[in-house]
Write a protein that holds these residues in place. Sequence first.
Motif, mmCIF file in Angstrom:
data_model
loop_
_atom_site.group_PDB
_atom_site.id
_atom_site.type_symbol
_atom_site.label_atom_id
_atom_site.label_comp_id
_atom_site.label_asym_id
_atom_site.label_seq_id
_atom_site.Cartn_x
_atom_site.Cartn_y
_atom_site.Cartn_z
ATOM 1 N N VAL A 112 0.688 -1.176 0.105
ATOM 2 C CA VAL A 112 0.081 -0.063 -0.006
ATOM 3 C C VAL A 112 0.860 1.171 -0.037
ATOM 4 C CG1 VAL A 112 -1.782 1.322 1.364
ATOM 5 C CG2 VAL A 112 -1.961 -1.098 1.012
ATOM 6 N N GLN A 113 1.901 1.178 0.815
ATOM 7 C CA GLN A 113 2.845 2.659 1.008
ATOM 8 C C GLN A 113 3.580 2.746 -0.317
ATOM 9 O OE1 GLN A 113 4.773 3.457 4.662
ATOM 10 N NE2 GLN A 113 6.786 3.164 3.489
ATOM 11 N N THR A 114 3.814 1.647 -0.923
ATOM 12 C CA THR A 114 4.451 1.761 -2.371
ATOM 13 C C THR A 114 3.949 2.331 -3.304
ATOM 14 O OG1 THR A 114 6.214 0.083 -1.798
ATOM 15 C CG2 THR A 114 6.094 0.583 -3.921
ATOM 16 N N PHE A 115 2.371 1.761 -3.340
ATOM 17 C CA PHE A 115 1.311 2.202 -4.227
ATOM 18 C C PHE A 115 1.191 3.837 -4.080
ATOM 19 C CE2 PHE A 115 -3.034 3.360 -5.280
ATOM 20 C CZ PHE A 115 -3.243 2.845 -6.390
ATOM 21 N N ALA A 116 1.070 4.260 -2.939
ATOM 22 C CA ALA A 116 0.773 5.589 -2.696
ATOM 23 C C ALA A 116 1.717 6.422 -2.905
ATOM 24 C CB ALA A 116 0.080 5.882 -1.428
ATOM 25 N N LYS A 117 2.967 6.161 -2.899
ATOM 26 C CA LYS A 117 4.134 7.036 -2.995
ATOM 27 C C LYS A 117 4.366 7.255 -4.530
ATOM 28 C CE LYS A 117 6.729 6.717 1.116
ATOM 29 N NZ LYS A 117 8.155 6.251 1.901
ATOM 30 N N THR A 118 4.074 6.122 -5.113
ATOM 31 C CA THR A 118 4.324 6.207 -6.785
ATOM 32 C C THR A 118 3.148 6.420 -7.629
ATOM 33 O OG1 THR A 118 3.747 3.790 -6.937
ATOM 34 C CG2 THR A 118 6.014 4.248 -6.446
ATOM 35 N N ARG A 119 2.056 6.759 -7.134
ATOM 36 C CA ARG A 119 0.906 7.232 -7.581
ATOM 37 C C ARG A 119 0.320 8.498 -7.380
ATOM 38 N NH1 ARG A 119 -0.756 3.878 -11.846
ATOM 39 N NH2 ARG A 119 -1.773 5.814 -12.474
ATOM 40 N N PRO A 120 0.995 9.322 -7.338
ATOM 41 C CA PRO A 120 0.382 10.744 -7.056
ATOM 42 C C PRO A 120 -0.626 11.249 -7.863
ATOM 43 C CG PRO A 120 2.588 11.366 -7.877
ATOM 44 C CD PRO A 120 2.566 9.712 -7.741
ATOM 45 N N ASP A 121 -0.628 10.785 -8.807
ATOM 46 C CA ASP A 121 -1.738 11.276 -9.939
ATOM 47 C C ASP A 121 -3.169 10.657 -9.451
ATOM 48 O OD1 ASP A 121 -0.311 8.557 -10.372
ATOM 49 O OD2 ASP A 121 -1.736 8.542 -12.338
ATOM 50 N N VAL A 122 -3.187 9.744 -8.724
ATOM 51 C CA VAL A 122 -4.623 9.256 -8.453
ATOM 52 C C VAL A 122 -5.438 9.973 -7.283
ATOM 53 C CG1 VAL A 122 -5.614 7.133 -7.338
ATOM 54 C CG2 VAL A 122 -3.389 6.917 -8.998
ATOM 55 N N LYS A 123 -6.552 10.163 -7.770
ATOM 56 C CA LYS A 123 -7.417 10.944 -6.687
ATOM 57 C C LYS A 123 -7.897 9.814 -5.539
ATOM 58 C CE LYS A 123 -11.791 13.361 -6.088
ATOM 59 N NZ LYS A 123 -12.941 13.847 -6.895
ATOM 60 N N TYR A 124 -7.644 10.025 -4.441
ATOM 61 C CA TYR A 124 -7.815 9.175 -3.274
ATOM 62 C C TYR A 124 -9.190 9.885 -2.409
ATOM 63 C CZ TYR A 124 -3.078 7.398 -4.204
ATOM 64 O OH TYR A 124 -2.158 6.819 -4.751
ATOM 65 N N THR A 125 -10.212 9.109 -2.174
ATOM 66 C CA THR A 125 -11.402 9.637 -1.544
ATOM 67 C C THR A 125 -11.817 8.824 -0.400
ATOM 68 O OG1 THR A 125 -12.100 9.916 -3.904
ATOM 69 C CG2 THR A 125 -13.780 9.901 -2.179
ATOM 70 N N LEU A 126 -11.810 9.396 0.603
ATOM 71 C CA LEU A 126 -12.356 9.140 1.883
ATOM 72 C C LEU A 126 -13.895 8.673 1.815
ATOM 73 C CD1 LEU A 126 -11.643 8.255 4.815
ATOM 74 C CD2 LEU A 126 -12.269 10.512 5.523
ATOM 75 N N ALA A 127 -14.371 7.457 1.823
ATOM 76 C CA ALA A 127 -15.699 6.958 1.466
ATOM 77 C C ALA A 127 -16.415 6.531 2.804
ATOM 78 C CB ALA A 127 -15.858 6.167 0.354
ATOM 79 N N GLY A 128 -16.226 6.981 3.787
ATOM 80 C CA GLY A 128 -16.851 6.297 5.134
ATOM 81 C C GLY A 128 -15.900 5.344 5.886
ATOM 82 N N THR A 129 -16.778 4.726 6.679
ATOM 83 C CA THR A 129 -16.255 3.592 7.444
ATOM 84 C C THR A 129 -16.661 2.273 6.938
ATOM 85 O OG1 THR A 129 -17.635 3.879 9.327
ATOM 86 C CG2 THR A 129 -15.416 5.159 9.163
ATOM 87 N N GLU A 130 -15.897 1.126 7.351
ATOM 88 C CA GLU A 130 -16.664 -0.230 7.282
ATOM 89 C C GLU A 130 -15.627 -0.937 8.185
ATOM 90 O OE1 GLU A 130 -17.173 -3.291 3.363
ATOM 91 O OE2 GLU A 130 -17.189 -0.979 3.055
ATOM 92 N N LYS A 131 -16.382 -1.948 8.638
ATOM 93 C CA LYS A 131 -15.967 -3.017 9.564
ATOM 94 C C LYS A 131 -15.301 -4.384 8.581
ATOM 95 C CE LYS A 131 -17.302 -3.155 14.150
ATOM 96 N NZ LYS A 131 -17.630 -3.976 15.359
ATOM 97 N N ILE A 132 -14.087 -4.647 8.938
ATOM 98 C CA ILE A 132 -13.316 -5.751 8.376
ATOM 99 C C ILE A 132 -12.987 -6.473 9.573
ATOM 100 C CG2 ILE A 132 -11.334 -6.590 7.421
ATOM 101 C CD1 ILE A 132 -12.975 -5.126 5.287
ATOM 102 N N GLY A 133 -13.757 -7.804 9.764
ATOM 103 C CA GLY A 133 -13.681 -8.624 11.108
ATOM 104 C C GLY A 133 -14.367 -7.767 12.066
ATOM 105 N N GLU A 134 -13.306 -7.217 13.248
ATOM 106 C CA GLU A 134 -13.806 -6.614 14.193
ATOM 107 C C GLU A 134 -13.110 -5.307 14.097
ATOM 108 O OE1 GLU A 134 -15.819 -7.681 16.538
ATOM 109 O OE2 GLU A 134 -16.193 -9.629 15.416
ATOM 110 N N GLN A 135 -12.534 -5.007 13.170
ATOM 111 C CA GLN A 135 -11.862 -3.829 13.056
ATOM 112 C C GLN A 135 -12.697 -2.628 12.380
ATOM 113 O OE1 GLN A 135 -8.904 -3.027 14.570
ATOM 114 N NE2 GLN A 135 -8.239 -5.024 15.170
ATOM 115 N N GLU A 136 -12.808 -1.557 12.909
ATOM 116 C CA GLU A 136 -13.705 -0.448 12.452
ATOM 117 C C GLU A 136 -12.504 0.139 11.489
ATOM 118 O OE1 GLU A 136 -16.796 2.377 11.582
ATOM 119 O OE2 GLU A 136 -16.737 0.380 12.828
ATOM 120 N N CYS A 137 -12.811 0.298 10.279
ATOM 121 C CA CYS A 137 -11.901 0.782 9.167
ATOM 122 C C CYS A 137 -12.372 2.143 8.262
ATOM 123 C CB CYS A 137 -11.302 -0.145 8.263
ATOM 124 S SG CYS A 137 -10.748 -1.732 8.893
#
Length: 209
Positions: A112-137
């Motif tokens: 993930v970190q490599t992806f974000a560092k090498t793709r500054p051209d991409v629009k990243y959108t915060l689309a709310g929250t969602e549970k993965i297992g017991e984790q609020e994400c």
Amino acid sequence: MRQLSIVALLILAFPILSRAQLTNSISVRDILINQPDYIGTEAFTSAFMGHGFSVSYKTAKRGDCYRRQSETQITYSCLNQADTVFYPRTREYREETRPNGTGPDALFISDVQTFAKTRPDVKYTLAGTEKIGEQECLRIEARVTYKGASAGYREYTFVFYAARNLNNLVIGVDVTGKDSYASSRLSDIELDFPEKLFKRPGGYRPKRP
């Protein structure tokens, strides 16, 4: 009565304010760029036109490098470096340069970190929250165009799930494209682990072609 109404409005507005404050104080891309170090078990699944496979890794991240160990090999993938793959059974290794920008398989999708560092051209959108297992994400979406890919296979949607109580570590990734889907999920996560677990093995010779 008026005071109660103001309090009620503030309570209703708090989730909206909190989300706005998060977006303003730290960019969504920064969440992906500033990933914590970790070690855990990664379950990866991929499917294309009805055919697919699954594999499990022992995955770790330290700085700008990721380490994955399966039953047959150990792979180190680091920012701006060729991947190095070690084969314990034969005591051999090889370097592998991944294709740049030709598709989502140019990286492990959980790098993930490599992806974000090498793709500054991409629009990243915060689309709310969602549970993965017991984790609020936090649910972070990114739509990516790979211009070097074949026609019809250039558009992909990435969804990253950053666990709030694990320093926003991305514990899940979904990638969807035309006739294809891939996902990664982390479990048994530790944010602190000995340096020796990340050390590259010694005594290996270059793999013969």
